[in-house]
Design a protein around this motif. Sequence first.
Motif, PDB file in Angstrom:
ATOM      1  N   ARG A 611       0.832  -1.205   0.000  1.00 44.79           N
ATOM      2  CA  ARG A 611       0.000   0.000   0.000  1.00 44.79           C
ATOM      3  C   ARG A 611       0.866   1.254   0.000  1.00 44.79           C
ATOM      4  O   ARG A 611       0.571   2.228  -0.702  1.00 44.79           O
ATOM      5  CB  ARG A 611      -0.899   0.025   1.239  1.00 44.79           C
ATOM      6  CG  ARG A 611      -2.155  -0.824   1.156  1.00 44.79           C
ATOM      7  CD  ARG A 611      -3.000  -0.613   2.396  1.00 44.79           C
ATOM      8  NE  ARG A 611      -3.376   0.777   2.554  1.00 44.79           N
ATOM      9  CZ  ARG A 611      -3.601   1.369   3.725  1.00 44.79           C
ATOM     10  NH1 ARG A 611      -3.464   0.683   4.865  1.00 44.79           N
ATOM     11  NH2 ARG A 611      -3.957   2.630   3.778  1.00 44.79           N
ATOM     12  N   ALA A 612       1.940   1.237   0.793  1.00 39.52           N
ATOM     13  CA  ALA A 612       2.831   2.394   0.835  1.00 39.52           C
ATOM     14  C   ALA A 612       3.543   2.581  -0.503  1.00 39.52           C
ATOM     15  O   ALA A 612       3.738   3.715  -0.958  1.00 39.52           O
ATOM     16  CB  ALA A 612       3.850   2.225   1.965  1.00 39.52           C
ATOM     17  N   ALA A 658      -8.931  -0.302   4.207  1.00 34.77           N
ATOM     18  CA  ALA A 658      -8.067   0.850   3.930  1.00 34.77           C
ATOM     19  C   ALA A 658      -7.508   0.780   2.513  1.00 34.77           C
ATOM     20  O   ALA A 658      -7.390   1.814   1.828  1.00 34.77           O
ATOM     21  CB  ALA A 658      -6.939   0.909   4.951  1.00 34.77           C
ATOM     22  N   ALA A 659      -7.154  -0.422   2.052  1.00 38.08           N
ATOM     23  CA  ALA A 659      -6.650  -0.557   0.685  1.00 38.08           C
ATOM     24  C   ALA A 659      -7.734  -0.203  -0.329  1.00 38.08           C
ATOM     25  O   ALA A 659      -7.473   0.474  -1.337  1.00 38.08           O
ATOM     26  CB  ALA A 659      -6.141  -1.978   0.449  1.00 38.08           C
ATOM     27  N   HIS A 660      -8.958  -0.659  -0.084  1.00 41.02           N
ATOM     28  CA  HIS A 660     -10.070  -0.286  -0.966  1.00 41.02           C
ATOM     29  C   HIS A 660     -10.341   1.217  -0.896  1.00 41.02           C
ATOM     30  O   HIS A 660     -10.717   1.838  -1.893  1.00 41.02           O
ATOM     31  CB  HIS A 660     -11.327  -1.070  -0.592  1.00 41.02           C
ATOM     32  CG  HIS A 660     -11.339  -2.466  -1.135  1.00 41.02           C
ATOM     33  ND1 HIS A 660     -11.165  -3.584  -0.347  1.00 41.02           N
ATOM     34  CD2 HIS A 660     -11.484  -2.930  -2.403  1.00 41.02           C
ATOM     35  CE1 HIS A 660     -11.216  -4.670  -1.100  1.00 41.02           C
ATOM     36  NE2 HIS A 660     -11.409  -4.308  -2.350  1.00 41.02           N
ATOM     37  N   ASP A 675     -16.865  -1.672  -7.477  1.00 45.63           N
ATOM     38  CA  ASP A 675     -17.399  -0.737  -6.506  1.00 45.63           C
ATOM     39  C   ASP A 675     -16.468  -0.727  -5.293  1.00 45.63           C
ATOM     40  O   ASP A 675     -16.709  -1.409  -4.296  1.00 45.63           O
ATOM     41  CB  ASP A 675     -18.812  -1.160  -6.103  1.00 45.63           C
ATOM     42  CG  ASP A 675     -19.418  -0.207  -5.080  1.00 45.63           C
ATOM     43  OD1 ASP A 675     -18.820   0.852  -4.844  1.00 45.63           O
ATOM     44  OD2 ASP A 675     -20.466  -0.547  -4.520  1.00 45.63           O
ATOM     45  N   TYR A 676     -15.372   0.062  -5.400  1.00 45.04           N
ATOM     46  CA  TYR A 676     -14.382   0.079  -4.328  1.00 45.04           C
ATOM     47  C   TYR A 676     -14.983   0.606  -3.027  1.00 45.04           C
ATOM     48  O   TYR A 676     -14.655   0.121  -1.936  1.00 45.04           O
ATOM     49  CB  TYR A 676     -13.185   0.936  -4.736  1.00 45.04           C
ATOM     50  CG  TYR A 676     -12.426   0.419  -5.935  1.00 45.04           C
ATOM     51  CD1 TYR A 676     -12.073  -0.925  -6.029  1.00 45.04           C
ATOM     52  CD2 TYR A 676     -12.061   1.271  -6.974  1.00 45.04           C
ATOM     53  CE1 TYR A 676     -11.381  -1.403  -7.131  1.00 45.04           C
ATOM     54  CE2 TYR A 676     -11.361   0.800  -8.076  1.00 45.04           C
ATOM     55  CZ  TYR A 676     -11.031  -0.534  -8.153  1.00 45.04           C
ATOM     56  OH  TYR A 676     -10.341  -0.998  -9.237  1.00 45.04           O
ATOM     57  N   LEU A 677     -15.851   1.618  -3.134  1.00 43.47           N
ATOM     58  CA  LEU A 677     -16.453   2.189  -1.931  1.00 43.47           C
ATOM     59  C   LEU A 677     -17.295   1.132  -1.204  1.00 43.47           C
ATOM     60  O   LEU A 677     -17.192   0.958   0.016  1.00 43.47           O
ATOM     61  CB  LEU A 677     -17.311   3.394  -2.301  1.00 43.47           C
ATOM     62  CG  LEU A 677     -18.067   4.073  -1.158  1.00 43.47           C
ATOM     63  CD1 LEU A 677     -17.095   4.571  -0.096  1.00 43.47           C
ATOM     64  CD2 LEU A 677     -18.928   5.217  -1.678  1.00 43.47           C
ATOM     65  N   GLY A 678     -18.105   0.407  -1.973  1.00 46.31           N
ATOM     66  CA  GLY A 678     -18.929  -0.628  -1.360  1.00 46.31           C
ATOM     67  C   GLY A 678     -18.097  -1.713  -0.709  1.00 46.31           C
ATOM     68  O   GLY A 678     -18.429  -2.206   0.381  1.00 46.31           O
ATOM     69  N   ARG A 679     -16.992  -2.076  -1.355  1.00 47.18           N
ATOM     70  CA  ARG A 679     -16.141  -3.127  -0.782  1.00 47.18           C
ATOM     71  C   ARG A 679     -15.463  -2.638   0.494  1.00 47.18           C
ATOM     72  O   ARG A 679     -15.302  -3.406   1.452  1.00 47.18           O
ATOM     73  CB  ARG A 679     -15.102  -3.563  -1.815  1.00 47.18           C
ATOM     74  CG  ARG A 679     -15.718  -4.269  -3.010  1.00 47.18           C
ATOM     75  CD  ARG A 679     -14.663  -4.823  -3.935  1.00 47.18           C
ATOM     76  NE  ARG A 679     -15.284  -5.483  -5.079  1.00 47.18           N
ATOM     77  CZ  ARG A 679     -14.651  -6.324  -5.877  1.00 47.18           C
ATOM     78  NH1 ARG A 679     -13.382  -6.618  -5.669  1.00 47.18           N
ATOM     79  NH2 ARG A 679     -15.277  -6.881  -6.894  1.00 47.18           N
ATOM     80  N   ALA A 680     -15.039  -1.394   0.499  1.00 48.37           N
ATOM     81  CA  ALA A 680     -14.401  -0.852   1.696  1.00 48.37           C
ATOM     82  C   ALA A 680     -15.377  -0.855   2.867  1.00 48.37           C
ATOM     83  O   ALA A 680     -15.043  -1.315   3.977  1.00 48.37           O
ATOM     84  CB  ALA A 680     -13.893   0.562   1.422  1.00 48.37           C
TER      85      ALA A 680
END
Length: 857
Positions: A611-612, A658-660, A675-680
């Motif tokens: 992620r970093a 956090a990654a999503h 749907d990244y928001l939904g997965r997060a």
Amino acid sequence: MSEILPAPNSTLPSPLPASVFVGREEQIAAFRHYVEAESDERGRVLVFHGPTGCGKSMLLRALHAGLQDVVPPIPHAWFNLRNVNDRPQAYREVLTSWRVTLQENFGLRFPRYDLCLALILAAEANDASPFLAWCPSLEPLYQLAKAMLAHPQSAHTQLNKEASLAAGANFWLALGEDGLPIIQSLVRRVADNNPNVAMELVDYFARDLGAGFWGRPGKAIAGVLFLDSYESLWPGEQVLLPEFAHHVDGWVRELAAFCLMQGVLLVIGAREPLPWAGNDGDWTKTDLEQPEIGGLTPTQAQDFLARCGIGPSHPEAPSSLQRAIMRSSSPGLSGGFLNQWTNRQLGDSLPLWLALCADTVQNARRAGKPDPGAASFALVSSAGPGKKLCNLFLKSFRDAEQADWLTEIALTPRCDAAAAPASHGLSDDAWQRNWERFTELSFVEDQGDGCWRIEPAVRGVLLEQQRRDQTLEAHLNFSHHWSERGQEALVWFHKWAIDPKGALEEWTKLHEEALKQGETSPQSAARAREILSWWGEIALDERDLESIEAKVWARAHATLAKALLDTPFLTRSPALALALAHYESALSVFTSDEFPREWAQTQIEMGTVQRALAGECSEGAKHEYLKAAIERYRAALRVATPQAAPREWGEIHIHMAAAHRDLVALDTSGSRPYDYLGRAISCYEQALRLYSESRHPREWARIQMQMGETYVAAQSGGRARNLERALACFQTAQRVFKEAETPREWAELMSATGNAMAELPGGERGENLRAALSCFVGALRVFNEADTPLQFAQTNLQTGLAWGELAYVSDDRTAFRNAVNYISTAAQSFEHAGRLGEAAKARELAADISASLKRAP
């Protein structure tokens, strides 16, 4: 061009094996071809590669020495990457070493490089930097750089005020009207901690190099740079996977590209061919020539021994002693006494072991002993000759005391004449004789700075000869000696050798404390980087794994990886890539079967590193690294189930969320197929199954905050609706986070709420801004410059920006003045925290608002 190698002279005494060089005609011819190439010939990077012991370093040193007598001179410099301790910032050590050599030996100047380096060091508040000791001429530039960085928006004023310090900037000033803007821009980028400045430093070095060369009429090559032991860029000398390797050696690739343009021949020694053309779109196979180095042919090996005074030269038949030595140093031949005498065929000899055999014979002669018999070498198995040959060598000394002294010297990774007496308690005369002989041995490498190293393969064998109870006192003696000389890295090395587990715990506390202090002190951040570099002398390879507990070895790799992740660097990607390498090493011990919890935790931390890394890459690469991180988290879930490891299960879902969320922030147009928001949000909801408000209130509230921040990060898909959802999450978290009970968390929550309110597009704009200001002012009751300097500075900036917005909405002069006051306070706080770029931007913003206030009727 003069001869690279001196011709043998039979009238002289037998030369020492370290000074004898034979063969390598093809490699020398390849080097000479490029050095003497016509100006219209296309340049290449020259890479000599081969296994340990094949003589790569010896070849590069011979080529380097051959340039010393060339008339007119060809500027050249050497660096062995084995001497780099600070791998994440190796480019600085290498370039500065070359820069010093080229100035001292050839009078080349590096005005661009010097100013850029001085600015970087000043930005890091690195007053104790070894670079200032290497380059005394940098000291006045360093003082000038500090003055300019204190006021980056007016660097030209500082140049005028500090004229006596500006000598190193004369090149830039000589550019006239163009020079000052260039300096101003560079100062700003350094103050902003722009990671591209690291590659600019490489660029400036190459440009200074090209500008300083006096040229060679009609020739393509004006200078040569040698870079040995390329694999030492990686921990344990293990090259990373191709997708990560370029993060560590990208600066070499950048330098190599500049060298091709500037007429500089870059010569590299490596164990394996460089894979640049395979995974770097900017490189092709035609950009590199990569000759392989093998062993010496039987004829060359016989010639080598003859020049060392051992047996006849070719074309005479080799003596029985020569034959036995050549067979013992020829890998791949079947060993055993009978085969050594009945099989007449000889293979190629590795120069490392061949020279060690010659040292053994010459040692015996110095001691007044007869030459070792051929049978002694005939019994050595060529499949793994190191241990047997080293034992023969140790027995060749005049007495056991000399042999013991050498094995004790091997305990310290590098040594000089002052450190030698710390070993074995010898008299002055005895250690002086031993030291002189030590520096003559073929497997002892002169580092060029007064220190010497034993070649790693030989040193490893010498260390195997010793029992722990025999080495404890010697390690203590060396530790005491290096402590008196202020060599902290070497002191740490011997502490690690004595008590790995205890030393690791001590080091971890030191580094964590430096990181904690670094939040308020740039000097402490520099100290954290220095402490991290102590590991440079410790390979943490398979040999170390054999000598210490496997779990401690793996924990050391994981600890070092975490430190690389947490330590601030100007350019983070090399440190992050090295962290991944250390985690991979830890996984060789922390398997999912034997250490399931440690395996899962390592997978989680590797996901955090990826992620970093996403934050250091282009947009396309960001998506790939974030998806790779998510796969790491999913892998960890195979072990960390809700039943077996509930806490880790919840932690993994928070990391996945956090990654999503990072993917949500990248998806500004809403065009991504997932749907990244939904997965997060789904991941956070899963975590809430574990962390309930009643049983884990703080964790529960923290997740509510992170859910709110995820909605704030969503720039597409209905901005007003997402901000309202975020405010609902923040309001829910206030059920737990109270100013009196949890002041720090409450202040963070107020700051996040204020940011969301300030952006809220619906409703009455002025009311939203006043609500945001109420949140920011509340946070400032908790945040202060002494304990939370960055949060204090950032919240003051947010408050000032909100007042500025309100001023434009309401045309209120008081709001303008409030904006100026809060933003000016933020500027001062950023400067105290070492965030010079942010301080400069805040000052400029305050000045712009002040100007608007003056213009207002």
